[in-house]
Scaffold this motif. Structure first.
Motif, PDB file in Angstrom:
ATOM      1  N   VAL A   1       0.841  -1.202   0.000  1.00  0.00           N
ATOM      2  CA  VAL A   1       0.000   0.000   0.000  1.00  0.00           C
ATOM      3  C   VAL A   1       0.877   1.255   0.000  1.00  0.00           C
ATOM      4  N   SER A   2       0.689   2.101  -1.018  1.00  0.00           N
ATOM      5  CA  SER A   2       1.553   3.280  -1.124  1.00  0.00           C
ATOM      6  C   SER A   2       0.807   4.396  -1.824  1.00  0.00           C
ATOM      7  N   GLY A   3       1.550   5.445  -2.201  1.00  0.00           N
ATOM      8  CA  GLY A   3       0.930   6.569  -2.888  1.00  0.00           C
ATOM      9  C   GLY A   3       0.433   6.191  -4.272  1.00  0.00           C
ATOM     10  N   GLY A   4       1.119   5.262  -4.910  1.00  0.00           N
ATOM     11  CA  GLY A   4       0.759   4.913  -6.282  1.00  0.00           C
ATOM     12  C   GLY A   4       0.208   3.513  -6.459  1.00  0.00           C
ATOM     13  N   ASN A   5       0.227   2.703  -5.406  1.00  0.00           N
ATOM     14  CA  ASN A   5      -0.187   1.308  -5.560  1.00  0.00           C
ATOM     15  C   ASN A   5      -1.006   0.786  -4.388  1.00  0.00           C
ATOM     16  N   THR A   6      -1.901  -0.142  -4.702  1.00  0.00           N
ATOM     17  CA  THR A   6      -2.677  -0.863  -3.689  1.00  0.00           C
ATOM     18  C   THR A   6      -2.836  -2.278  -4.231  1.00  0.00           C
ATOM     19  N   ILE A   7      -2.008  -3.198  -3.760  1.00  0.00           N
ATOM     20  CA  ILE A   7      -1.938  -4.522  -4.388  1.00  0.00           C
ATOM     21  C   ILE A   7      -1.863  -5.615  -3.317  1.00  0.00           C
ATOM     22  N   VAL A   8      -2.708  -6.636  -3.483  1.00  0.00           N
ATOM     23  CA  VAL A   8      -2.596  -7.841  -2.658  1.00  0.00           C
ATOM     24  C   VAL A   8      -1.964  -8.902  -3.553  1.00  0.00           C
ATOM     25  N   SER A   9      -0.824  -9.410  -3.123  1.00  0.00           N
ATOM     26  CA  SER A   9      -0.060 -10.282  -4.012  1.00  0.00           C
ATOM     27  C   SER A   9       0.579 -11.439  -3.249  1.00  0.00           C
ATOM     28  N   ALA A  10       0.818 -12.525  -3.978  1.00  0.00           N
ATOM     29  CA  ALA A  10       1.575 -13.644  -3.401  1.00  0.00           C
ATOM     30  C   ALA A  10       2.283 -14.380  -4.532  1.00  0.00           C
ATOM     31  N   TYR A  11       3.335 -15.089  -4.169  1.00  0.00           N
ATOM     32  CA  TYR A  11       4.106 -15.844  -5.165  1.00  0.00           C
ATOM     33  C   TYR A  11       3.393 -17.146  -5.493  1.00  0.00           C
ATOM     34  N   GLU A  12       3.161 -17.350  -6.781  1.00  0.00           N
ATOM     35  CA  GLU A  12       2.527 -18.586  -7.258  1.00  0.00           C
ATOM     36  C   GLU A  12       2.901 -18.775  -8.716  1.00  0.00           C
ATOM     37  N   SER A  13       3.244 -19.994  -9.131  1.00  0.00           N
ATOM     38  CA  SER A  13       3.578 -20.297 -10.528  1.00  0.00           C
ATOM     39  C   SER A  13       4.607 -19.316 -11.109  1.00  0.00           C
ATOM     40  N   SER A  14       5.730 -19.169 -10.418  1.00  0.00           N
ATOM     41  CA  SER A  14       6.881 -18.362 -10.878  1.00  0.00           C
ATOM     42  C   SER A  14       6.643 -16.862 -10.997  1.00  0.00           C
ATOM     43  N   ARG A  15       5.532 -16.378 -10.459  1.00  0.00           N
ATOM     44  CA  ARG A  15       5.259 -14.943 -10.559  1.00  0.00           C
ATOM     45  C   ARG A  15       4.749 -14.416  -9.215  1.00  0.00           C
ATOM     46  N   TYR A  16       4.863 -13.082  -9.026  1.00  0.00           N
ATOM     47  CA  TYR A  16       4.115 -12.446  -7.945  1.00  0.00           C
ATOM     48  C   TYR A  16       2.728 -12.132  -8.496  1.00  0.00           C
ATOM     49  N   GLN A  17       1.798 -13.052  -8.247  1.00  0.00           N
ATOM     50  CA  GLN A  17       0.440 -12.898  -8.784  1.00  0.00           C
ATOM     51  C   GLN A  17      -0.304 -11.810  -8.014  1.00  0.00           C
ATOM     52  N   ILE A  18      -1.199 -11.140  -8.719  1.00  0.00           N
ATOM     53  CA  ILE A  18      -2.013 -10.099  -8.076  1.00  0.00           C
ATOM     54  C   ILE A  18      -3.402 -10.675  -7.794  1.00  0.00           C
ATOM     55  N   PHE A  19      -3.774 -10.688  -6.525  1.00  0.00           N
ATOM     56  CA  PHE A  19      -5.087 -11.233  -6.135  1.00  0.00           C
ATOM     57  C   PHE A  19      -6.139 -10.142  -6.035  1.00  0.00           C
ATOM     58  N   GLY A  20      -5.707  -8.940  -5.726  1.00  0.00           N
ATOM     59  CA  GLY A  20      -6.656  -7.832  -5.641  1.00  0.00           C
ATOM     60  C   GLY A  20      -5.887  -6.537  -5.806  1.00  0.00           C
ATOM     61  N   GLU A  21      -6.573  -5.528  -6.342  1.00  0.00           N
ATOM     62  CA  GLU A  21      -5.898  -4.234  -6.524  1.00  0.00           C
ATOM     63  C   GLU A  21      -6.949  -3.133  -6.633  1.00  0.00           C
ATOM     64  N   THR A  22      -6.504  -1.907  -6.607  1.00  0.00           N
ATOM     65  CA  THR A  22      -7.466  -0.810  -6.712  1.00  0.00           C
ATOM     66  C   THR A  22      -7.902  -0.619  -8.159  1.00  0.00           C
ATOM     67  N   LEU A  23      -9.161  -0.206  -8.309  1.00  0.00           N
ATOM     68  CA  LEU A  23      -9.692   0.052  -9.649  1.00  0.00           C
ATOM     69  C   LEU A  23      -9.540   1.525 -10.011  1.00  0.00           C
ATOM     70  N   ASP A  24      -9.265   2.354  -9.009  1.00  0.00           N
ATOM     71  CA  ASP A  24      -9.088   3.785  -9.324  1.00  0.00           C
ATOM     72  C   ASP A  24      -7.905   4.369  -8.555  1.00  0.00           C
ATOM     73  N   LEU A  25      -8.165   5.098  -7.469  1.00  0.00           N
ATOM     74  CA  LEU A  25      -7.066   5.738  -6.729  1.00  0.00           C
ATOM     75  C   LEU A  25      -6.315   4.710  -5.886  1.00  0.00           C
ATOM     76  N   ALA A  26      -5.014   4.925  -5.715  1.00  0.00           N
ATOM     77  CA  ALA A  26      -4.272   4.127  -4.733  1.00  0.00           C
ATOM     78  C   ALA A  26      -4.624   4.680  -3.350  1.00  0.00           C
ATOM     79  N   ILE A  27      -4.541   3.815  -2.340  1.00  0.00           N
ATOM     80  CA  ILE A  27      -4.938   4.221  -0.991  1.00  0.00           C
ATOM     81  C   ILE A  27      -4.169   5.462  -0.503  1.00  0.00           C
ATOM     82  N   GLY A  28      -2.852   5.469  -0.701  1.00  0.00           N
ATOM     83  CA  GLY A  28      -2.042   6.605  -0.231  1.00  0.00           C
ATOM     84  C   GLY A  28      -2.413   7.888  -0.959  1.00  0.00           C
ATOM     85  N   ASN A  29      -2.634   7.766  -2.249  1.00  0.00           N
ATOM     86  CA  ASN A  29      -3.010   8.923  -3.051  1.00  0.00           C
ATOM     87  C   ASN A  29      -4.373   9.456  -2.599  1.00  0.00           C
TER      88      ASN A  29
END
Ligand code: ATP
Ligand code: FE2
Length: 334
Positions: A132-160
């Motif tokens: 969670v930052s000024g530009g990003n809001t991402i729930v992520s975990a490592y799966e199948s060789s990637r940091y997969q994104i499970f959830g994210e913001t559709l508009d503003l980042a939380i910090g912003n």
């Protein structure tokens, strides 16, 4: 002596240099942060400040690390995502250093760097991460060789969103810590739009509604800023907590990492800690010095990348302002 990497962070407001050894020891962190007098980040003004200061920041980081430029074995830089003109500064400076010193260069994704510095500093192996930052809001975990994104913001980042609200009520950037202080003084909750769509979040409704509570004469100015701040935090953080908890249940990870600038918020830490305990997961928040943007996280992620696949070809060091973290293979986590 163990090898040493110099990392350059240059995606947005911070031109940061971190010097880290290949064992993960931090030798120095120096940041020059653009702080707008009013309004948001104006790319041209940020660019000017970074261009004026990058050499001083690099010099200071080398001095504080107590090394000479010839002790550096690897250059890492933030290659994605971020503002194009700002990313370019870090990339050009890094290419020059790499060629002049005849040492390898690696480009690093900024979001992945926030996760990797958290794993290192918290000694955590395989976490679900709430970034969670000024530009990003991402729930992520490592799966199948990637940091997969499970959830994210559709508009503003939380910090912003929090910073923008703070700006509306006349608080200087960054507003996050100031809104936290105000919220601590209130117990009152005023209902604000709670918007979770599937696993994604939307914060623009909270921003608009909170702004109205402060501004609109029909409310007779009956709402105190501290109560609105509290309600804004409670609503936004509850949304983050809901999505993070569902991702935790789905992935069954046994560790939960809170990272990015907003990870400094104590109320958010407590809410995320609570759900971690409910799911028997170990909770860690990245230490303050490494929570916001910094060059050490870039240096460390560069070390991981370099040790697993070597340096980048100069042709591959082109900046990628829009690159998503879930597109990037993570060879060091096999
Ligand atoms: P990114 O590029 O990763 O999106 P960023 O450029 O926004 O990050 P960070 O330094 O990671 O930079 O985060 C800055 C954000 O953190 C700002 O929005 C600031 O208000 C917020 N922040 C810092 N401390 C707190 C706090 N105590 N409570 C809430 N927000 C905070
Ligand atoms: Fe960041």
């Amino acid at each position: 002596m163990t090898n040493i990497a110099l990392g350059i962070e240059s995606t947005a407001h911070t031109f940061g240099v971190g010097i880290v050894d290949f064992n993960g020891g931090t030798l120095s962190i120096v940041n020059d942060i653009f702080k707008p007098e009013e309004g948001g980040l104006h790319p041209a003004l940020v660019k000017e400040q970074h261009l004026n200061n990058f050499d001083i920041v690099i010099k200071k980081a080398i001095e504080e690390a107590n090394i000479t430029v010839h002790d550096i074995d690897l250059i890492a830089f933030s290659q994605s995502p971020g503002l194009g003109p700002i990313l370019k500064i870090g990339a050009i400076v890094s290419r020059l250093l790499s060629q002049k010193l005849r040492i390898p260069i690696v480009g690093v994704n900024h979001c992945i760097a926030h996760i990797e510095i958290g794993r290192l500093m918290c000694q955590i192996e395989d976490p679900l991460t709430l970034y969670v930052s000024g530009g990003n809001t991402i729930v992520s975990a490592y799966e199948s060789s990637r940091y997969q994104i499970f959830g994210e913001t559709l508009d503003l980042a939380i910090g912003n969103m929090i910073d923008s609200f703070a700006r509306e009520v006349g608080l200087a950037h960054p507003g996050g810590p100031k809104i936290e202080k105000l919220a601590e003084k209130s117990q009152k909750y005023i209902k604000l739009p709670y918007v979770v769509k599937g696993m994604d979040l939307s914060f623009s409704g909270i921003f608009t509604a909170a702004k109205k509570l402060i501004e609109s004469p029909e409310y007779g100015n009956s709402y105190d800023l501290k109560d609105v701040s509290n309600s804004l935090q409670e609503t936004a953080f509850a949304m983050l907590t809901e999505v993070t908890e569902r991702a935790l249940a789905h992935t069954e990870k046994k560790e939960l990492l809170l990272t990015g600038g907003v990870a400094a918020n104590k109320r958010l830490q407590n809410m995320i800690k609570y759900i971690s305990e409910e799911h028997n997961a170990r909770f860690e928040a990245v230490p303050l010095r490494f929570a916001g943007d910094n060059g050490a996280m870039i240096a460390w992620t560069g070390i991981l990348k370099y040790l697993s696949q070597g340096g980048d070809l100069i042709n591959d060091t082109i900046i990628k302002p829009k690159e998503r973290m879930d597109k990037i293979p993570i060879p060091w986590r096999k």
